[in-house]
Design a protein around this motif. Sequence first.
Motif, PDB file in Angstrom:
ATOM      1  N   TRP A 134      -4.120   2.424   1.081  1.00 53.45           N
ATOM      2  CA  TRP A 134      -4.215   3.085   2.381  1.00 53.45           C
ATOM      3  C   TRP A 134      -2.859   3.073   3.095  1.00 53.45           C
ATOM      4  O   TRP A 134      -2.421   4.094   3.630  1.00 53.45           O
ATOM      5  CB  TRP A 134      -5.244   2.384   3.272  1.00 53.45           C
ATOM      6  N   VAL A 135      -2.199   1.926   3.091  1.00 52.51           N
ATOM      7  CA  VAL A 135      -0.889   1.808   3.733  1.00 52.51           C
ATOM      8  C   VAL A 135       0.117   2.722   3.048  1.00 52.51           C
ATOM      9  O   VAL A 135       0.894   3.440   3.701  1.00 52.51           O
ATOM     10  CB  VAL A 135      -0.407   0.347   3.717  1.00 52.51           C
ATOM     11  N   HIS A 136       0.107   2.697   1.722  1.00 47.36           N
ATOM     12  CA  HIS A 136       1.036   3.529   0.957  1.00 47.36           C
ATOM     13  C   HIS A 136       0.845   5.007   1.282  1.00 47.36           C
ATOM     14  O   HIS A 136       1.832   5.741   1.471  1.00 47.36           O
ATOM     15  CB  HIS A 136       0.813   3.291  -0.537  1.00 47.36           C
ATOM     16  N   GLU A 137      -0.400   5.458   1.351  1.00 48.61           N
ATOM     17  CA  GLU A 137      -0.661   6.877   1.597  1.00 48.61           C
ATOM     18  C   GLU A 137      -0.171   7.322   2.965  1.00 48.61           C
ATOM     19  O   GLU A 137       0.387   8.416   3.115  1.00 48.61           O
ATOM     20  CB  GLU A 137      -2.152   7.183   1.435  1.00 48.61           C
ATOM     21  N   PHE A 138      -0.354   6.481   3.986  1.00 51.31           N
ATOM     22  CA  PHE A 138       0.164   6.868   5.293  1.00 51.31           C
ATOM     23  C   PHE A 138       1.690   6.846   5.296  1.00 51.31           C
ATOM     24  O   PHE A 138       2.331   7.780   5.782  1.00 51.31           O
ATOM     25  CB  PHE A 138      -0.357   5.959   6.409  1.00 51.31           C
ATOM     26  N   ASN A 139       2.286   5.794   4.765  1.00 53.27           N
ATOM     27  CA  ASN A 139       3.747   5.685   4.791  1.00 53.27           C
ATOM     28  C   ASN A 139       4.417   6.784   3.987  1.00 53.27           C
ATOM     29  O   ASN A 139       5.464   7.309   4.386  1.00 53.27           O
ATOM     30  CB  ASN A 139       4.184   4.314   4.272  1.00 53.27           C
ATOM     31  N   LYS A 140       3.821   7.150   2.860  1.00 54.53           N
ATOM     32  CA  LYS A 140       4.424   8.187   2.015  1.00 54.53           C
ATOM     33  C   LYS A 140       4.156   9.588   2.549  1.00 54.53           C
ATOM     34  O   LYS A 140       5.055  10.437   2.570  1.00 54.53           O
ATOM     35  CB  LYS A 140       3.896   8.072   0.586  1.00 54.53           C
ATOM     36  N   HIS A 141       2.935   9.859   2.990  1.00 57.01           N
ATOM     37  CA  HIS A 141       2.548  11.220   3.364  1.00 57.01           C
ATOM     38  C   HIS A 141       2.314  11.404   4.864  1.00 57.01           C
ATOM     39  O   HIS A 141       2.712  12.421   5.438  1.00 57.01           O
ATOM     40  CB  HIS A 141       1.289  11.621   2.595  1.00 57.01           C
ATOM     41  N   GLY A 142       1.656  10.432   5.494  1.00 51.98           N
ATOM     42  CA  GLY A 142       1.359  10.567   6.916  1.00 51.98           C
ATOM     43  C   GLY A 142       2.609  10.647   7.769  1.00 51.98           C
ATOM     44  O   GLY A 142       2.632  11.351   8.790  1.00 51.98           O
ATOM     45  N   THR A 143       3.676   9.945   7.358  1.00 52.99           N
ATOM     46  CA  THR A 143       4.916   9.980   8.138  1.00 52.99           C
ATOM     47  C   THR A 143       5.631  11.315   8.011  1.00 52.99           C
ATOM     48  O   THR A 143       6.615  11.558   8.720  1.00 52.99           O
ATOM     49  CB  THR A 143       5.873   8.858   7.700  1.00 52.99           C
ATOM     50  N   CYS A 144       5.179  12.169   7.127  1.00 49.37           N
ATOM     51  CA  CYS A 144       5.769  13.508   6.965  1.00 49.37           C
ATOM     52  C   CYS A 144       4.980  14.574   7.722  1.00 49.37           C
ATOM     53  O   CYS A 144       5.357  15.751   7.704  1.00 49.37           O
ATOM     54  CB  CYS A 144       5.836  13.876   5.483  1.00 49.37           C
ATOM     55  N   MET A 145       3.888  14.196   8.374  1.00 51.51           N
ATOM     56  CA  MET A 145       3.055  15.149   9.107  1.00 51.51           C
ATOM     57  C   MET A 145       3.551  15.258  10.542  1.00 51.51           C
ATOM     58  O   MET A 145       3.580  14.270  11.277  1.00 51.51           O
ATOM     59  CB  MET A 145       1.594  14.705   9.069  1.00 51.51           C
ATOM     60  N   THR A 146       3.933  16.461  10.941  1.00 49.67           N
ATOM     61  CA  THR A 146       4.537  16.647  12.262  1.00 49.67           C
ATOM     62  C   THR A 146       3.514  16.736  13.375  1.00 49.67           C
ATOM     63  O   THR A 146       3.814  16.407  14.528  1.00 49.67           O
ATOM     64  CB  THR A 146       5.393  17.917  12.268  1.00 49.67           C
ATOM     65  N   THR A 147       2.289  17.178  13.087  1.00 45.89           N
ATOM     66  CA  THR A 147       1.307  17.382  14.162  1.00 45.89           C
ATOM     67  C   THR A 147       0.586  16.101  14.564  1.00 45.89           C
ATOM     68  O   THR A 147      -0.238  16.130  15.477  1.00 45.89           O
ATOM     69  CB  THR A 147       0.273  18.451  13.768  1.00 45.89           C
TER      70      THR A 147
END
Length: 411
Positions: A146-159
Amino acid sequence: MLSLLLTVLTANAVSIPDAFNPQNALKGLKDFTENWTNEVKKCPADIPFTCTNDTVISDSCCFEYPGGVLLQTQFWDYYPAVGPDDMFTLHGLWPDRCDGQYDQFCDPSREIHSAKSILESFGETELLNKMSRVWKNFNGNDESLWVHEFNKHGTCMTTIKESCYSADTKPNQNIVDFYKKSVELFEGLPTYEWLAANGIVPSNEQTYTKQQIEDTLRARFGQPVFIKCNRYQAIQEVWYFHHLRGSIVDGFYQPIAALLESQCPENGIKFIPKKGFAPPKPTHTDPSSPVPTGKVLHGYLKPENQPGCVISNGKWYSSGTCAKFTLSKAEFGGYNIKSSKGYCKIGTEGFLLCGAGVSPMQFAYDREKGLVTFGGKNKWSADKVPQRFTQIPISPGYDGPITFHLKLVSQ
C-alpha cells in the motif's frame, strides 16, 4: 468567525473594504463553498477527458496531467496463493502518460511511511478491512505494498495534491482518497466473476484461448483490456485503462482500449487454482523467463552503438574503465540497479543518478535483448556524445538529440 471570513476572502481574492460589509463576506463564503465538495475542489462539468484536449488545461486540480491514462491493475497470484480463491486481487491505480510512458516517485515530499496509521487516524476501519482482504502482497506484508503504491503512483497524481483541498481539510485526506478510489474502482471491475460467468474458471486441466478471455472481459468492460501471462502460460494480470474527466477523487472514469498488446499465447492459457500448485522442474534455461527472486545479474551498462559506457555515478563516459552494475529483482516488480557508489534512480532533473543514500527505483529489463528501460520508455537520450574526460548525463526517453538503447553487457 472573523478569521474564517478573512481566510475565505483572501482565498477568493475579494478585497476587504474600509467599512466591513457582512453581505460581501457572505458572498465570498458562498463562492468559496460552491467551489468545494467534500473538502476537494469541485470541477467544471464541461472539462474535457484527459488525453483528448487540444489546448493546455491550466487547472491541475481538475485535470490529471501528465498521467492522463488511469490503469486499474489486478493480479491472480497462486504461487504463493494470495487473497480469496475466487477473486483477483488489487494491485494499484496507476497514472500513465497518454503515450503509455509513465512517471514514478514524483514527489519525495509527499511520500508516506505508514498507510495504516493514516487510515486509522481517519477512522477508516471498514476501508482497512477491505484493503486487508483484497489488496494483498505476495510476501504477506500488505501495508508495504500500500505504501509503495502511493509513493510510486499517488505522488504523481496532480488532482490529489494537498493544495487541491480546502484550507481546513485535515492533513492526509488526499492519501485516504487515493486508497478509497483505488478500492472503489477495483470493486466495480470483478474480473473473476466476469470470467466465471462465461465458464472461464480455475482448473488444473482446462485451458483457454486468449480470444476467450479477452472477449469475455471486453464485453463487460466495454473496451479491450490487457492480460498478461507468466512463464507457465498462466494468466496472472489484468489491466483496465481509462481516461478521466475531473479529479481522481470524484471524476468520471471512461473505459478506453488498452494501450498494450496482451502478453499471452493465443492458445493453451492456464487459469491455475490458488491451492495445490507445484511448479514444474525446469528442463532448460529460458532467457526470457524472469530472474528468480534473490538472484542478480552483473554487467556493464553501455549505450548501444555508441562509444563508452555508464560509470558508477550514472553518467556516460568514454575515456575510462566501465563500471560494474548489478540488477536485482525489486520487491514489487522490475529491477533495482546498483553500482559501487550505491543504488540508482532517475533524479529530479530527469537524469540517471547512482550514489550513496539513493532510494532505488524500479527499472525494467528485457533479458532476451539485454536492454534496460525506465517508465515505459524504451530508449535513452543525451545532449551529446561524451568527448575525452567529459561526463554526460543520460535520461530515459527521447528528450535529447542523441538517442540509444541502454544495454547490460556481461562482464
